[in-house]
Design a protein around this motif. Structure first.
Motif, mmCIF file in Angstrom:
data_model
loop_
_atom_site.group_PDB
_atom_site.id
_atom_site.type_symbol
_atom_site.label_atom_id
_atom_site.label_comp_id
_atom_site.label_asym_id
_atom_site.label_seq_id
_atom_site.Cartn_x
_atom_site.Cartn_y
_atom_site.Cartn_z
ATOM 1 N N PHE A 58 0.806 -1.227 0.000
ATOM 2 C CA PHE A 58 0.000 0.000 0.000
ATOM 3 C C PHE A 58 0.840 1.280 0.000
ATOM 4 O O PHE A 58 0.307 2.372 -0.138
ATOM 5 C CB PHE A 58 -0.944 0.017 1.208
ATOM 6 C CG PHE A 58 -1.998 -1.060 1.132
ATOM 7 C CD1 PHE A 58 -3.193 -0.847 0.465
ATOM 8 C CD2 PHE A 58 -1.779 -2.304 1.722
ATOM 9 C CE1 PHE A 58 -4.162 -1.840 0.393
ATOM 10 C CE2 PHE A 58 -2.746 -3.309 1.654
ATOM 11 C CZ PHE A 58 -3.932 -3.071 0.987
ATOM 12 N N GLY A 59 2.162 1.141 0.165
ATOM 13 C CA GLY A 59 3.023 2.327 0.136
ATOM 14 C C GLY A 59 3.085 3.030 1.481
ATOM 15 O O GLY A 59 2.293 2.738 2.389
ATOM 16 N N GLU A 60 4.026 3.960 1.578
ATOM 17 C CA GLU A 60 4.251 4.644 2.866
ATOM 18 C C GLU A 60 3.174 5.672 3.169
ATOM 19 O O GLU A 60 3.128 6.233 4.261
ATOM 20 C CB GLU A 60 5.640 5.286 2.881
ATOM 21 C CG GLU A 60 6.742 4.255 2.693
ATOM 22 C CD GLU A 60 8.044 4.615 3.387
ATOM 23 O OE1 GLU A 60 8.182 5.768 3.807
ATOM 24 O OE2 GLU A 60 8.904 3.712 3.492
ATOM 25 N N GLN A 61 2.289 5.894 2.210
ATOM 26 C CA GLN A 61 1.174 6.847 2.434
ATOM 27 C C GLN A 61 0.256 6.417 3.576
ATOM 28 O O GLN A 61 -0.458 7.247 4.141
ATOM 29 C CB GLN A 61 0.347 6.972 1.148
ATOM 30 C CG GLN A 61 -0.055 5.630 0.579
ATOM 31 C CD GLN A 61 -1.371 5.678 -0.215
ATOM 32 O OE1 GLN A 61 -2.096 6.641 -0.180
ATOM 33 N NE2 GLN A 61 -1.662 4.591 -0.924
ATOM 34 N N ILE A 62 0.303 5.110 3.941
ATOM 35 C CA ILE A 62 -0.605 4.666 5.012
ATOM 36 C C ILE A 62 0.077 4.719 6.390
ATOM 37 O O ILE A 62 -0.458 4.182 7.363
ATOM 38 C CB ILE A 62 -1.178 3.254 4.737
ATOM 39 C CG1 ILE A 62 -0.088 2.240 4.395
ATOM 40 C CG2 ILE A 62 -2.191 3.289 3.598
ATOM 41 C CD1 ILE A 62 0.546 1.574 5.526
ATOM 42 N N LEU A 63 1.264 5.363 6.450
ATOM 43 C CA LEU A 63 1.958 5.451 7.739
ATOM 44 C C LEU A 63 1.655 6.768 8.460
ATOM 45 O O LEU A 63 1.438 7.798 7.824
ATOM 46 C CB LEU A 63 3.474 5.349 7.520
ATOM 47 C CG LEU A 63 4.021 4.011 7.028
ATOM 48 C CD1 LEU A 63 5.546 4.067 6.928
ATOM 49 C CD2 LEU A 63 3.595 2.868 7.944
ATOM 50 N N ASN A 64 1.647 6.689 9.785
ATOM 51 C CA ASN A 64 1.626 7.909 10.601
ATOM 52 C C ASN A 64 3.037 8.492 10.641
ATOM 53 O O ASN A 64 3.997 7.847 10.198
ATOM 54 C CB ASN A 64 1.212 7.557 12.044
ATOM 55 C CG ASN A 64 -0.244 7.132 12.139
ATOM 56 O OD1 ASN A 64 -1.118 7.820 11.640
ATOM 57 N ND2 ASN A 64 -0.488 5.997 12.781
ATOM 58 N N ASN A 65 3.172 9.689 11.220
ATOM 59 C CA ASN A 65 4.503 10.315 11.327
ATOM 60 C C ASN A 65 5.491 9.448 12.093
ATOM 61 O O ASN A 65 6.674 9.430 11.794
ATOM 62 C CB ASN A 65 4.400 11.680 12.024
ATOM 63 C CG ASN A 65 3.791 12.696 11.082
ATOM 64 O OD1 ASN A 65 3.825 12.518 9.852
ATOM 65 N ND2 ASN A 65 3.219 13.746 11.644
ATOM 66 N N ASP A 66 4.977 8.716 13.088
ATOM 67 C CA ASP A 66 5.886 7.885 13.893
ATOM 68 C C ASP A 66 6.129 6.514 13.260
ATOM 69 O O ASP A 66 6.652 5.609 13.905
ATOM 70 C CB ASP A 66 5.330 7.720 15.311
ATOM 71 C CG ASP A 66 4.035 6.896 15.335
ATOM 72 O OD1 ASP A 66 3.554 6.467 14.260
ATOM 73 O OD2 ASP A 66 3.503 6.672 16.442
ATOM 74 N N LYS A 67 5.741 6.370 11.975
ATOM 75 C CA LYS A 67 5.971 5.141 11.188
ATOM 76 C C LYS A 67 5.029 3.987 11.529
ATOM 77 O O LYS A 67 5.115 2.907 10.945
ATOM 78 C CB LYS A 67 7.437 4.625 11.317
ATOM 79 C CG LYS A 67 8.488 5.604 10.850
ATOM 80 C CD LYS A 67 8.528 5.649 9.346
ATOM 81 C CE LYS A 67 9.601 6.609 8.842
ATOM 82 N NZ LYS A 67 9.406 6.982 7.439
ATOM 83 N N SER A 68 4.152 4.185 12.514
ATOM 84 C CA SER A 68 3.141 3.151 12.756
ATOM 85 C C SER A 68 2.096 3.230 11.647
ATOM 86 O O SER A 68 1.994 4.248 10.949
ATOM 87 C CB SER A 68 2.483 3.360 14.126
ATOM 88 O OG SER A 68 1.823 4.614 14.140
ATOM 89 N N ILE A 69 1.336 2.149 11.486
ATOM 90 C CA ILE A 69 0.328 2.134 10.424
ATOM 91 C C ILE A 69 -0.891 2.952 10.850
ATOM 92 O O ILE A 69 -1.382 2.800 11.971
ATOM 93 C CB ILE A 69 -0.057 0.679 10.076
ATOM 94 C CG1 ILE A 69 1.106 0.040 9.304
ATOM 95 C CG2 ILE A 69 -1.348 0.619 9.255
ATOM 96 C CD1 ILE A 69 0.936 -1.411 8.986
ATOM 97 N N ASP A 70 -1.326 3.818 9.960
ATOM 98 C CA ASP A 70 -2.540 4.599 10.193
ATOM 99 C C ASP A 70 -3.721 3.700 9.831
ATOM 100 O O ASP A 70 -4.119 3.578 8.677
ATOM 101 C CB ASP A 70 -2.511 5.856 9.314
ATOM 102 C CG ASP A 70 -3.693 6.777 9.593
ATOM 103 O OD1 ASP A 70 -4.737 6.284 10.064
ATOM 104 O OD2 ASP A 70 -3.561 7.985 9.334
ATOM 105 N N ARG A 71 -4.256 3.040 10.853
ATOM 106 C CA ARG A 71 -5.283 2.002 10.614
ATOM 107 C C ARG A 71 -6.550 2.591 10.020
ATOM 108 O O ARG A 71 -7.261 1.940 9.274
ATOM 109 C CB ARG A 71 -5.588 1.274 11.928
ATOM 110 C CG ARG A 71 -4.435 0.371 12.375
ATOM 111 C CD ARG A 71 -4.603 -0.095 13.801
ATOM 112 N NE ARG A 71 -5.888 -0.709 14.021
ATOM 113 C CZ ARG A 71 -6.158 -1.990 13.811
ATOM 114 N NH1 ARG A 71 -5.215 -2.795 13.376
ATOM 115 N NH2 ARG A 71 -7.359 -2.459 14.041
ATOM 116 N N LYS A 72 -6.799 3.849 10.360
ATOM 117 C CA LYS A 72 -8.007 4.494 9.843
ATOM 118 C C LYS A 72 -7.857 4.715 8.328
ATOM 119 O O LYS A 72 -8.765 4.427 7.550
ATOM 120 C CB LYS A 72 -8.204 5.827 10.565
ATOM 121 C CG LYS A 72 -9.621 6.273 10.520
ATOM 122 C CD LYS A 72 -9.957 7.272 11.587
ATOM 123 C CE LYS A 72 -11.448 7.578 11.482
ATOM 124 N NZ LYS A 72 -11.829 8.710 12.278
#
Ligand code: ADP
Length: 204
Positions: A58-72
């Protein structure tokens, strides 16, 4: 087979029927209960196998700033796109199943009964069976759809439209009834619910 002696009980419901509340009642009475939602979060933590595969897909676009996955964000992508949902499930499900089996093994050293709290148990029943996770019983937390909607609206501070969309994304609760060995009625008060759960637990 990993489940020779222990009894595996799947606990499920429909969104807002009260499954999490029942799960807590069962845990408070000392029964081991594996929470599939917790496991689903753990398997996508930074550095885990599924985490790396999700970024690949899905690419890094789905990451939060802290590199965790933005589940939303990820949830929104797959909610609107069945192919993406399939791709995500192919990544995440094997990891979840593996972790569930590990936890079953662990708990089975000291317990005869293990509960598995799984929101979409019935929708995913075949996948679990194929993965070697078999349920001796399915307990379904039931409330009528109007109560279900009212509880979602209150709990999540949301509106009727959004609540009904979420309910309709699942198999209707009335269709789930035929899969259930035990139906936990939650159309009444919390006290009645506790009584209904304790009555079933006392059968062991
Ligand atoms: P689920 O896990 O099935 O989505 P919850 O256990 O979170 O549902 O219950 C939905 C909401 O309804 C929660 O806010 C919970 O506190 C509330 N609730 C559950 N059962 C009852 C009940 N019998 N009476 C009143 N409120 C309830």
């Amino acid at each position: 087979m990993i489940q020779n002696k222990v009894k595996i009980i799947g606990l499920t419901g429909g969104i807002g029927t009260g499954k999490s509340t029942v799960s807590k009642i069962i845990r408070d009475r000392g029964f081991p209960i594996i929470d599939a939602d917790v496991i689903a979060r753990e398997v996508v933590e930074i550095g885990e196998v599924a985490y790396l595969k999700i970024i690949e897909t899905f690419g890094e676009q789905i990451l939060n700033n802290d590199k965790s996955i933005d589940r939303k964000k990820l949830g929104n992508i797959v909610f609107c796109n069945p192919d993406s949902r399939l791709a995500l499930n192919r990544i995440v499900h094997p990891q979840i199943n593996k972790k569930i089996k590990d936890e079953i093994l662990n708990y089975s050293k000291n317990n005869d009964i293990i509960f598995l709290d799984i929101p979409l148990l019935i929708e995913e029943l075949e996948n679990f069976n194929e993965a070697g996770i078999q349920f001796d019983e399915i307990w379904l937390v039931y409330s009528d759809i109007e109560t279900q909607l009212k509880r979602i609206i209150e709990r999540d501070n949301t509106d009727y439209e959004s609540a009904i969309r979420r309910v309709e994304a699942q198999l209707p609760i009335d269709e789930k009834l035929r899969y259930a060995n035990v139906i936990i009625n939650n159309t009444g008060s919390i006290e009645e619910l506790i009584n209904n759960v304790v009555r079933e637990l006392n059968m062991f």
